[in-house]
Enzyme design. Structure first.
Site: not given
Length: 284
Positions: A109, A113, A123, A126-127
């Site tokens: 993840s 900013h 942003h 992936t998982r």
């Protein structure tokens, strides 16, 4: 045999997420370094933090954080591989965890900013999750403080190309992203969208290739956005508008984000989970 196959899938995916983490760190550090015209001695570096769950046998992760840089106000790049058992309350919210709540999860993840308010917050995640089912999920999206139609087109065109190359339904993922990153209490989207997908259970090899291509694509997209806007000037009024937009980012991540809830309910490291929050934000 099936159990051995699942273990092989776990090893391959977690190794990929770890290698992608290093690729992104190297790219972002290079971009940060290049933003210093003269005094490169004071350049900011990523700080590494390793963490484990209370029961170390249930895994942990590695977080890299760069704060108050010349290019990045704050960027966190997290990778974790954890296992365990969900509480009875949370089991019904996770596919395949309803009976015994056991799970294995690995993923990456990133939230960036930017210092320059003319650059969007970025942003990506992936998982791969295994319960009694197994699936991939993730996506990429951008949250600008200022309207930039050309930038929006570039991001979506590149994401569309990645989807088409992998025979994925870009329009479905785009719509999913728009619906997901929406603040009902504000009746407004968080940003300009991107793609979002979850519960990709069919054809592991094809889904894994898609997840890999999206990771490489994220590096390509972010590099193009950053290099094209590095020299754009901004003032305090621009920064203030960015801080108000960041307030919306905070609201979404604390009230609605499934990744935040999953991390907190799976015994993850709280600071790493909340690294998605900006260093400063404002509300009217």
């Amino acid at each position: 045999m099936k159990k051995n196959l699942i273990e092989i899938k776990k090893k391959i995916t977690s190794d990929w997420f770890k290698s992608l983490q290093i690729k992104i760190i190297n790219q972002f550090q290079l971009l940060e370094n290049e933003s210093y015209k003269k005094n490169k001695k004071n350049k900011k570096l990523f700080v590494k933090k390793e963490w484990n769950k209370i029961n170390k046998k249930e895994g942990g992760g590695t977080s890299y954080l760069l704060s108050d840089g010349n290019l990045f106000d704050k960027v966190g790049i997290n990778q974790s591989t954890v296992t365990g058992q969900f509480t009875k309350f949370f089991r019904s919210k996770i596919l395949g965890a309803e009976k015994n709540g056991k799970y294995w999860a690995s993923g990456i993840s990133i939230v960036a900013h930017m210092k320059n308010p003319k650059m969007p917050a970025l942003h990506f995640n992936t998982r791969f999750i295994v319960t009694s089912k197994e699936w991939f999920g993730g996506g990429m999206d951008a949250t600008p403080s200022y309207k930039d139609t050309k930038e929006k087109i570039i991001i979506h065109q590149k994401l569309k190309k990645i989807c088409l190359l992998n025979h994925k339904n870009y329009y479905k993922y785009k719509k999913w992203c728009e619906n997901y990153f929406y603040l009902p209490h504000r009746k407004e989207p968080r940003g300009i969208g991107g793609i979002f997908f979850d519960y990709e259970t069919k054809d592991w090899e094809k889904n894994f290739k898609f997840v890999q291509d999206l990771g490489v694509g994220f590096i390509d997209i972010t590099k193009q956005i950053i290099t094209s806007k590095q020299k754009i000037k901004w003032n305090e009024k621009d920064k203030e508008q960015q801080l108000y937009k960041r307030g919306r980012y905070v609201e979404f991540n604390l009230l609605y984000d499934r990744g935040t809830k999953f991390g907190l309910n799976s015994g993850g490291d709280t600071d790493s989970i909340l690294m998605s929050l900006p260093p400063q934000a404002k509300w009217k």
